[in-house]
Design a protein around this motif. Structure first.
Motif, PDB file in Angstrom:
ATOM      1  N   LYS A  96       0.848  -1.188   0.000  1.00 17.65           N
ATOM      2  CA  LYS A  96       0.000   0.000   0.000  1.00 17.65           C
ATOM      3  C   LYS A  96       0.886   1.242   0.000  1.00 17.65           C
ATOM      4  CE  LYS A  96      -3.594  -2.323   2.709  1.00 17.65           C
ATOM      5  NZ  LYS A  96      -4.320  -2.335   4.010  1.00 17.65           N
ATOM      6  N   GLU A  97       0.597   2.143  -0.916  1.00 21.10           N
ATOM      7  CA  GLU A  97       1.375   3.375  -0.969  1.00 21.10           C
ATOM      8  C   GLU A  97       1.065   4.244   0.236  1.00 21.10           C
ATOM      9  OE1 GLU A  97       1.741   5.731  -4.384  1.00 21.10           O
ATOM     10  OE2 GLU A  97       2.074   4.061  -5.768  1.00 21.10           O
ATOM     11  N   LYS A  98       2.117   4.850   0.780  1.00 19.81           N
ATOM     12  CA  LYS A  98       1.958   5.732   1.930  1.00 19.81           C
ATOM     13  C   LYS A  98       2.259   7.168   1.526  1.00 19.81           C
ATOM     14  CE  LYS A  98       2.918   2.358   5.571  1.00 19.81           C
ATOM     15  NZ  LYS A  98       3.686   2.090   6.810  1.00 19.81           N
ATOM     16  N   ALA A  99       1.591   8.083   2.209  1.00 15.84           N
ATOM     17  CA  ALA A  99       1.806   9.501   1.925  1.00 15.84           C
ATOM     18  C   ALA A  99       3.223   9.888   2.328  1.00 15.84           C
ATOM     19  CB  ALA A  99       0.800  10.346   2.697  1.00 15.84           C
ATOM     20  N   PRO A 100       3.900  10.712   1.535  1.00 17.45           N
ATOM     21  CA  PRO A 100       5.252  11.161   1.891  1.00 17.45           C
ATOM     22  C   PRO A 100       5.241  11.883   3.239  1.00 17.45           C
ATOM     23  CG  PRO A 100       4.712  11.765  -0.369  1.00 17.45           C
ATOM     24  CD  PRO A 100       3.442  11.282   0.255  1.00 17.45           C
ATOM     25  N   MET A 101       6.252  11.632   4.036  1.00 22.46           N
ATOM     26  CA  MET A 101       6.356  12.232   5.367  1.00 22.46           C
ATOM     27  C   MET A 101       7.547  13.185   5.422  1.00 22.46           C
ATOM     28  SD  MET A 101       3.804  10.544   6.883  1.00 22.46           S
ATOM     29  CE  MET A 101       4.001  10.441   8.672  1.00 22.46           C
ATOM     30  N   VAL A 102       7.555  14.023   6.437  1.00 20.63           N
ATOM     31  CA  VAL A 102       8.645  14.977   6.607  1.00 20.63           C
ATOM     32  C   VAL A 102       8.750  15.335   8.087  1.00 20.63           C
ATOM     33  CG1 VAL A 102       7.223  17.046   6.300  1.00 20.63           C
ATOM     34  CG2 VAL A 102       9.644  17.116   5.679  1.00 20.63           C
ATOM     35  N   ALA A 103       9.940  15.699   8.512  1.00 23.23           N
ATOM     36  CA  ALA A 103      10.148  16.124   9.893  1.00 23.23           C
ATOM     37  C   ALA A 103       9.662  17.558  10.062  1.00 23.23           C
ATOM     38  CB  ALA A 103      11.622  16.016  10.269  1.00 23.23           C
ATOM     39  N   VAL A 104       8.957  17.824  11.168  1.00 18.81           N
ATOM     40  CA  VAL A 104       8.434  19.151  11.469  1.00 18.81           C
ATOM     41  C   VAL A 104       8.901  19.567  12.859  1.00 18.81           C
ATOM     42  CG1 VAL A 104       6.317  20.437  11.984  1.00 18.81           C
ATOM     43  CG2 VAL A 104       6.404  18.946   9.989  1.00 18.81           C
ATOM     44  N   VAL A 105       9.446  20.763  12.957  1.00 21.06           N
ATOM     45  CA  VAL A 105       9.927  21.277  14.243  1.00 21.06           C
ATOM     46  C   VAL A 105       8.785  22.001  14.932  1.00 21.06           C
ATOM     47  CG1 VAL A 105      11.583  22.772  15.410  1.00 21.06           C
ATOM     48  CG2 VAL A 105      12.272  21.508  13.367  1.00 21.06           C
ATOM     49  N   ARG A 106       8.313  21.462  16.024  1.00 21.44           N
ATOM     50  CA  ARG A 106       7.173  22.048  16.733  1.00 21.44           C
ATOM     51  C   ARG A 106       7.634  22.943  17.883  1.00 21.44           C
ATOM     52  NH1 ARG A 106       2.579  18.263  18.398  1.00 21.44           N
ATOM     53  NH2 ARG A 106       1.652  20.328  18.730  1.00 21.44           N
ATOM     54  N   CYS A 107       8.430  23.931  17.534  1.00 20.01           N
ATOM     55  CA  CYS A 107       8.832  24.962  18.490  1.00 20.01           C
ATOM     56  C   CYS A 107       8.924  26.280  17.741  1.00 20.01           C
ATOM     57  CB  CYS A 107      10.158  24.626  19.152  1.00 20.01           C
ATOM     58  SG  CYS A 107      10.717  25.893  20.324  1.00 20.01           S
ATOM     59  N   ASN A 108       8.232  27.263  18.251  1.00 20.49           N
ATOM     60  CA  ASN A 108       8.158  28.576  17.631  1.00 20.49           C
ATOM     61  C   ASN A 108       8.956  29.611  18.431  1.00 20.49           C
ATOM     62  OD1 ASN A 108       7.193  30.275  15.606  1.00 20.49           O
ATOM     63  ND2 ASN A 108       5.373  30.853  16.765  1.00 20.49           N
ATOM     64  N   GLY A 109       9.677  29.134  19.438  1.00 21.12           N
ATOM     65  CA  GLY A 109      10.352  30.038  20.372  1.00 21.12           C
ATOM     66  C   GLY A 109      11.690  30.539  19.876  1.00 21.12           C
ATOM     67  N   SER A 110      11.658  31.523  19.016  1.00 21.60           N
ATOM     68  CA  SER A 110      12.901  32.128  18.522  1.00 21.60           C
ATOM     69  C   SER A 110      13.571  32.914  19.639  1.00 21.60           C
ATOM     70  CB  SER A 110      12.595  33.051  17.345  1.00 21.60           C
ATOM     71  OG  SER A 110      11.750  34.113  17.765  1.00 21.60           O
ATOM     72  N   CYS A 111      14.777  33.386  19.373  1.00 23.83           N
ATOM     73  CA  CYS A 111      15.516  34.171  20.367  1.00 23.83           C
ATOM     74  C   CYS A 111      14.737  35.422  20.759  1.00 23.83           C
ATOM     75  CB  CYS A 111      16.889  34.566  19.806  1.00 23.83           C
ATOM     76  SG  CYS A 111      17.929  33.164  19.384  1.00 23.83           S
ATOM     77  N   GLU A 112      14.015  35.981  19.800  1.00 20.99           N
ATOM     78  CA  GLU A 112      13.251  37.203  20.048  1.00 20.99           C
ATOM     79  C   GLU A 112      12.000  36.915  20.874  1.00 20.99           C
ATOM     80  OE1 GLU A 112      11.022  40.751  17.495  1.00 20.99           O
ATOM     81  OE2 GLU A 112      12.202  39.224  16.469  1.00 20.99           O
ATOM     82  N   ALA A 113      11.326  35.819  20.570  1.00 21.16           N
ATOM     83  CA  ALA A 113      10.073  35.503  21.258  1.00 21.16           C
ATOM     84  C   ALA A 113      10.289  34.865  22.624  1.00 21.16           C
ATOM     85  CB  ALA A 113       9.236  34.565  20.397  1.00 21.16           C
ATOM     86  N   ARG A 114      11.442  34.221  22.790  1.00 24.94           N
ATOM     87  CA  ARG A 114      11.692  33.462  24.024  1.00 24.94           C
ATOM     88  C   ARG A 114      13.024  33.908  24.621  1.00 24.94           C
ATOM     89  NH1 ARG A 114      12.988  27.211  24.230  1.00 24.94           N
ATOM     90  NH2 ARG A 114      13.811  27.788  22.190  1.00 24.94           N
ATOM     91  N   PRO A 115      13.066  35.002  25.347  1.00 23.01           N
ATOM     92  CA  PRO A 115      14.329  35.536  25.870  1.00 23.01           C
ATOM     93  C   PRO A 115      14.995  34.603  26.876  1.00 23.01           C
ATOM     94  CG  PRO A 115      12.448  36.666  26.839  1.00 23.01           C
ATOM     95  CD  PRO A 115      11.914  35.820  25.744  1.00 23.01           C
ATOM     96  N   ARG A 116      16.299  34.652  26.905  1.00 22.90           N
ATOM     97  CA  ARG A 116      17.073  33.818  27.830  1.00 22.90           C
ATOM     98  C   ARG A 116      16.981  34.336  29.263  1.00 22.90           C
ATOM     99  NH1 ARG A 116      21.162  30.482  25.668  1.00 22.90           N
ATOM    100  NH2 ARG A 116      21.232  30.498  23.391  1.00 22.90           N
ATOM    101  N   ILE A 117      16.963  33.406  30.186  1.00 23.63           N
ATOM    102  CA  ILE A 117      17.026  33.771  31.600  1.00 23.63           C
ATOM    103  C   ILE A 117      18.217  33.073  32.279  1.00 23.63           C
ATOM    104  CG2 ILE A 117      14.552  34.205  31.794  1.00 23.63           C
ATOM    105  CD1 ILE A 117      14.273  31.426  33.062  1.00 23.63           C
ATOM    106  N   ASN A 118      18.854  32.146  31.546  1.00 19.97           N
ATOM    107  CA  ASN A 118      20.028  31.433  32.046  1.00 19.97           C
ATOM    108  C   ASN A 118      21.102  31.412  30.968  1.00 19.97           C
ATOM    109  OD1 ASN A 118      18.828  30.475  34.590  1.00 19.97           O
ATOM    110  ND2 ASN A 118      17.581  29.168  33.286  1.00 19.97           N
ATOM    111  N   GLU A 119      22.317  31.103  31.353  1.00 22.90           N
ATOM    112  CA  GLU A 119      23.416  30.975  30.394  1.00 22.90           C
ATOM    113  C   GLU A 119      24.096  29.632  30.610  1.00 22.90           C
ATOM    114  OE1 GLU A 119      25.037  32.186  27.051  1.00 22.90           O
ATOM    115  OE2 GLU A 119      23.760  33.559  28.192  1.00 22.90           O
ATOM    116  N   TYR A 120      24.027  28.778  29.608  1.00 20.38           N
ATOM    117  CA  TYR A 120      24.621  27.439  29.699  1.00 20.38           C
ATOM    118  C   TYR A 120      26.045  27.465  29.170  1.00 20.38           C
ATOM    119  CZ  TYR A 120      25.268  22.429  28.771  1.00 20.38           C
ATOM    120  OH  TYR A 120      25.741  21.138  28.731  1.00 20.38           O
ATOM    121  N   ASP A 121      26.974  26.930  29.954  1.00 22.64           N
ATOM    122  CA  ASP A 121      28.380  26.952  29.565  1.00 22.64           C
ATOM    123  C   ASP A 121      28.992  25.554  29.644  1.00 22.64           C
ATOM    124  OD1 ASP A 121      30.704  28.176  28.675  1.00 22.64           O
ATOM    125  OD2 ASP A 121      31.449  28.528  30.704  1.00 22.64           O
ATOM    126  N   GLY A 122      28.148  24.541  29.407  1.00 26.57           N
ATOM    127  CA  GLY A 122      28.628  23.169  29.495  1.00 26.57           C
ATOM    128  C   GLY A 122      28.820  22.540  28.130  1.00 26.57           C
TER     129      GLY A 122
END
Length: 318
Positions: A96-122
């Motif tokens: 049975k033929e299947k519909a083509p699939m693709v990866a989708v990133v479900r995060c809309n939190g850009s640097c502008e929309a989601r400001p940093r409150i911590n700094e990771y240095d690891g």
């Protein structure tokens, strides 16, 4: 002295022959017959050995496909329908033929929309960062930005956008193998159908906090208001744990949900032009007006029927 050497050589040679004979007998006795079709199936596979099919590699997939009664539960996402047709021809199965699939990133939190409150240095790893704490921002559900998904992709289909700090999927290269989704500790990558002509709608957020907290953490977060679900006339949208989800099997790509979303959490891909939000809202308002009028008319008709019913009873009794 020479006789000792000769006897030693003879004994070793005899022992070698005996052991070789024993090994031959054991190998013949316990040999496992392998279906020659496994080699044939493996030859038509793409050879990516990405694990997207759920098996360790193409050889393991070929072995499982040959042993299975059909191909309903076996599918190569990299090779797609073309490869599966070849596999089916070798095995004499229908596919049975299947519909083509693709990866989708479900995060809309850009640097502008989601400001940093911590700094990771690891160590630069999303998995390591997730094990240590929630992340650099107030959103505990969004992308961590270290690029584990990029490293996991064997096809070069994902890259990190330095402007937004989010991964970007090149759908022309994506094989929907799912390696990126498995590598993401926040599970923000989903394998979804590409949609007709590549057009699709999805909620680009997984924040399960209540509306005010989600909005405070990210200006583009889904706040679970449910306006999209109420607007959708196809039953394609559900809101669970304060976040909306669009079922691709039910979505008719009308884009009404995108037009009414107050935070822009619903994304559209590959549509020929941007959605005309004013026109869509006007259409929704007109539909609601007609529905209200129809409901009022039905209510009035029901009330009139109730008034007429006693009169009919009296006439019948008379």
């Amino acid at each position: 002295m020479s006789s000792i050497v000769i006897w030693t050589i003879a004994v070793i040679a005899l022992l070698g022959l005996v052991l070789a004979l024993v090994l031959y007998i054991v190998a013949d006795r316990f040999k496992v017959e392998e279906d020659p079709r496994i080699d044939e199936v493996e030859k038509v596979m793409p050879g990516a050995n990405c694990g997207g099919c759920g098996f360790a590699g193409c050889r393991a997939f070929a072995d499982a496909a040959v042993k299975a009664p059909n191909l309903d539960n076996n599918y190569c996402p990299v090779g797609g329908n073309d490869v599966m047709k070849k596999v089916a021809a070798i095995l004499g199965y229908e596919v049975k033929e299947k519909a083509p699939m693709v990866a989708v990133v479900r995060c809309n939190g850009s640097c502008e929309a989601r400001p940093r409150i911590n700094e990771y240095d690891g160590y630069a790893s999303c998995r390591v960062k997730a094990a240590l704490y929630a992340g650099d921002t107030a959103c505990a559900f969004g992308c961590l930005g270290c690029g584990d998904c990029v490293a996991a992709c064997a096809f070069g289909a994902i890259s990190m956008d330095p402007a937004t700090g989010l991964p970007v999927v090149d759908e022309s290269k994506c094989t929907a193998c799912g390696a990126c989704a498995k590598a993401c500790p926040k599970s923000i990558i989903e394998i979804r159908p590409k949609g007709p002509r590549g057009m699709r709608l999805y909620v680009s957020c997984l924040n399960r906090d209540k509306g005010p907290a989600a909005k405070k953490a990210c200006a583009s977060a889904c706040i679970g208001c449910g306006i999209c679900a109420k607007t959708c006339t196809h039953g394609a949208i559900t809101v669970e744990n304060n976040v909306a989800y669009i079922d691709p099997a039910k979505c008719k790509l009308c884009r009404e949900c995108e037009a009414v979303c107050p935070t822009g959490a619903i994304h559209s891909v590959n549509f020929p032009k941007p959605v005309d939000k004013d026109a869509v809202k006007a259409r929704i308002a007109e539909r609601n007006r007609k529905a209200k009028e129809a409901a009022e008319a039905a209510k009035a008709a029901e009330a009139a029927a109730k008034l007429v019913e006693p009169e009919k009873k009296e006439e019948n009794n008379g």
